[in-house]
Scaffold this active site. Structure first.
Site, mmCIF file in Angstrom:
data_model
loop_
_atom_site.group_PDB
_atom_site.id
_atom_site.type_symbol
_atom_site.label_atom_id
_atom_site.label_comp_id
_atom_site.label_asym_id
_atom_site.label_seq_id
_atom_site.Cartn_x
_atom_site.Cartn_y
_atom_site.Cartn_z
ATOM 1 N N ASP A 8 1.088 -1.011 -0.056
ATOM 2 C CA ASP A 8 -0.101 0.179 0.112
ATOM 3 C C ASP A 8 1.142 1.156 -0.031
ATOM 4 O O ASP A 8 1.624 1.467 0.674
ATOM 5 C CB ASP A 8 -0.863 0.120 1.099
ATOM 6 C CG ASP A 8 -2.365 -1.029 1.378
ATOM 7 O OD1 ASP A 8 -2.024 -1.352 0.247
ATOM 8 O OD2 ASP A 8 -2.188 -0.905 2.178
ATOM 9 N N ASP A 129 -15.500 -4.052 -1.674
ATOM 10 C CA ASP A 129 -15.484 -2.914 0.122
ATOM 11 C C ASP A 129 -16.793 -3.126 0.655
ATOM 12 O O ASP A 129 -16.689 -1.981 0.055
ATOM 13 C CB ASP A 129 -14.187 -2.143 -0.153
ATOM 14 C CG ASP A 129 -13.645 -2.327 -1.421
ATOM 15 O OD1 ASP A 129 -12.741 -3.239 -1.092
ATOM 16 O OD2 ASP A 129 -12.529 -0.864 -1.764
#
Length: 239
Positions: A8, A129
């Site tokens: 990330d 998500d």
């Protein structure tokens, strides 16, 4: 099952968040390229990269870094800030193997269909998500009021073949994946499903293999030393 380690990116650094909360950002590694090489040496052949700045702000900011990471030789999927056909063209020009559509997929289904038709279903994945079972967008800060399975089914109907499911409540928490919601998703669609969020140890990987999940993303557990990546890859099978 494919094991996909994760990087990330925020402000050019390798970071992790807890449950998607940007207030919990913590740098967990140095050079992203060196990190990718470590994954490759452990036997990984795939890589999951998220541009957190792009995810939250809708503007990608790490093209040069992504291109450098791709050159390590891992099949790299990228998400965060991909909102248009031009974004897709630019991402693929960097050598990215697969693009992940999240917020754009929720707001513009026609774009998803056009992307799948143009680039093929193997190069497009959709991020599902969810928090408390409801889809979230814009770096997971906006609730859309759509149940994750209904959204997944709508994506499948558009020709999407690859879904990446993240239960936000498990992400970065090292509490184990959301097995019940994953099972519900696997039973509800015929797409390839990647489990993201919550993997805490090698035993979780083994459980996901038994469930029949197609791939699992490994993040924080590896960064804190709770998961042996080489062992996980060996137990998951050919990559």
């Amino acid at each position: 099952m494919i094991i996909i380690p994760a990087i990330d990116l925020k402000d050019g650094k390798v970071v992790r968040l807890l449950k998607g909360d940007f207030n919990t950002v913590q740098q967990v590694a140095g050079d992203p390229v060196a990190t990718a090489k470590t994954f490759y040496e452990a036997g990984a052949r795939y890589l999951h990269v998220v541009d957190l700045d792009g995810s939250k702000d809708g503007v990608r900011k790490h093209s040069e870094l992504v291109q450098a990471v791709v050159q390590v030789g891992l099949k790299t999927e990228l998400g965060g800030g991909i909102r248009s056909m031009q974004d897709l063209e630019e991402v693929f020009s960097l050598g990215v193997w697969r693009a992940i559509l999240g917020s754009a997929a929720v707001r513009d289904p026609d774009f998803v269909k056009a992307a799948v038709d143009r680039f093929g279903p193997e190069r497009i994945a959709v991020g599902v998500d969810a928090k408390d079972g409801l889809v979230r967008t814009d770096g997971w800060v906006k609730e859309e009021g759509i149940h994750y399975l209904d959204f997944a089914k709508s994506m499948e109907a558009l020709g999407v073949k690859n879904l990446i499911f993240t239960d936000i409540d498990t992400d970065g928490a090292l509490t184990g994946p959301s097995f019940a919601r994953l099972k519900f998703l696997l039973e509800g669609v015929s797409c390839s499903v990647t489990a993201a969020g919550g993997v805490s140890c090698n035993a979780d990987i083994q459980s996901l293999v038994r469930m029949g999940v197609d791939a699992a993303i490994v993040g924080k557990a590896w960064y804190v030393g709770a998961l042996d990546l080489k062992q996980a890859i060996e137990e998951a099978g050919p990559q």
